[in-house]
Design a protein around this motif. Structure first.
Motif, short mmCIF file in Angstrom:
data_model
loop_
_atom_site.label_atom_id
_atom_site.label_comp_id
_atom_site.label_asym_id
_atom_site.label_seq_id
_atom_site.Cartn_x
_atom_site.Cartn_y
_atom_site.Cartn_z
N CYS A 8 37.46 10.14 60.49
CA CYS A 8 38.69 10.87 60.22
C CYS A 8 38.73 11.13 58.72
O CYS A 8 38.40 10.23 57.94
CB CYS A 8 39.87 10.00 60.65
SG CYS A 8 41.47 10.61 60.06
N VAL A 10 41.07 11.22 56.79
CA VAL A 10 42.07 10.38 56.14
C VAL A 10 41.67 8.91 56.20
O VAL A 10 41.73 8.18 55.21
CB VAL A 10 43.45 10.57 56.81
CG1 VAL A 10 44.50 9.66 56.15
CG2 VAL A 10 43.88 12.03 56.73
N CYS A 11 41.23 8.46 57.37
CA CYS A 11 41.03 7.03 57.62
C CYS A 11 39.58 6.59 57.49
O CYS A 11 39.30 5.40 57.50
CB CYS A 11 41.51 6.68 59.03
SG CYS A 11 43.17 7.27 59.36
N CYS A 38 43.06 10.84 66.00
CA CYS A 38 42.65 9.65 65.27
C CYS A 38 43.51 8.46 65.70
O CYS A 38 44.74 8.56 65.75
CB CYS A 38 42.81 9.89 63.77
SG CYS A 38 42.50 8.39 62.81
N HIS A 40 44.18 5.84 64.19
CA HIS A 40 44.92 5.20 63.09
C HIS A 40 46.09 6.06 62.62
O HIS A 40 47.23 5.60 62.60
CB HIS A 40 43.97 4.92 61.92
CG HIS A 40 42.88 3.96 62.28
ND1 HIS A 40 43.11 2.64 62.59
CD2 HIS A 40 41.55 4.16 62.44
CE1 HIS A 40 41.96 2.06 62.89
NE2 HIS A 40 41.00 2.95 62.80
N CYS A 41 45.82 7.30 62.27
CA CYS A 41 46.89 8.16 61.74
C CYS A 41 47.44 9.10 62.81
O CYS A 41 48.42 9.77 62.58
CB CYS A 41 46.40 8.95 60.54
SG CYS A 41 45.13 10.16 60.92
ZN LIG Z 1 43.04 9.09 60.74
#
Ligand SMILES: [Zn+2]
Length: 96
Positions: A8, A10-11, A38, A40-41
């Protein structure tokens, strides 16, 4: 259960179950695009899939659909995917 590693923006690296991904195949090139949320986010990510990635995803049992060659994933397809995430069903997969 098979785990698919991807990333991802971001993650960073994330692990997904085959049921967490949706693959859009372009028949003429044998490549495609895969979409996942994702874990996580929870942002929806869309990534290109080359021959190797397509082979791996199909081998792990990822759901796919064939798209025509007119272009990459469309806004309509993204919206349909998002609406398919409205149920609680997919959340179970993310806890595996
Ligand atoms: Zn993410």
């Amino acid at each position: 259960m098979t785990t698919i590693r991807t990333s991802c923006p971001v993650c960073g690296d994330v692990e997904l179950a085959p049921t967490d991904l949706s693959l859009h195949l372009t028949p003429s090139s044998g490549t495609g695009t895969y979409v996942f949320a994702c874990p996580h986010c929870e942002q929806l990510q869309s990534r290109p899939a080359n021959h190797r990635v397509v082979s791996i995803l199909l081998a792990t049992g990822v759901a796919y659909e064939v798209v025509d060659d007119s272009g990459p994933i469309t806004e309509t397809e993204i919206r349909e995917f998002v609406s398919s995430l409205d149920g609680d069903e997919w959340r179970h997969h993310l806890r595996l």
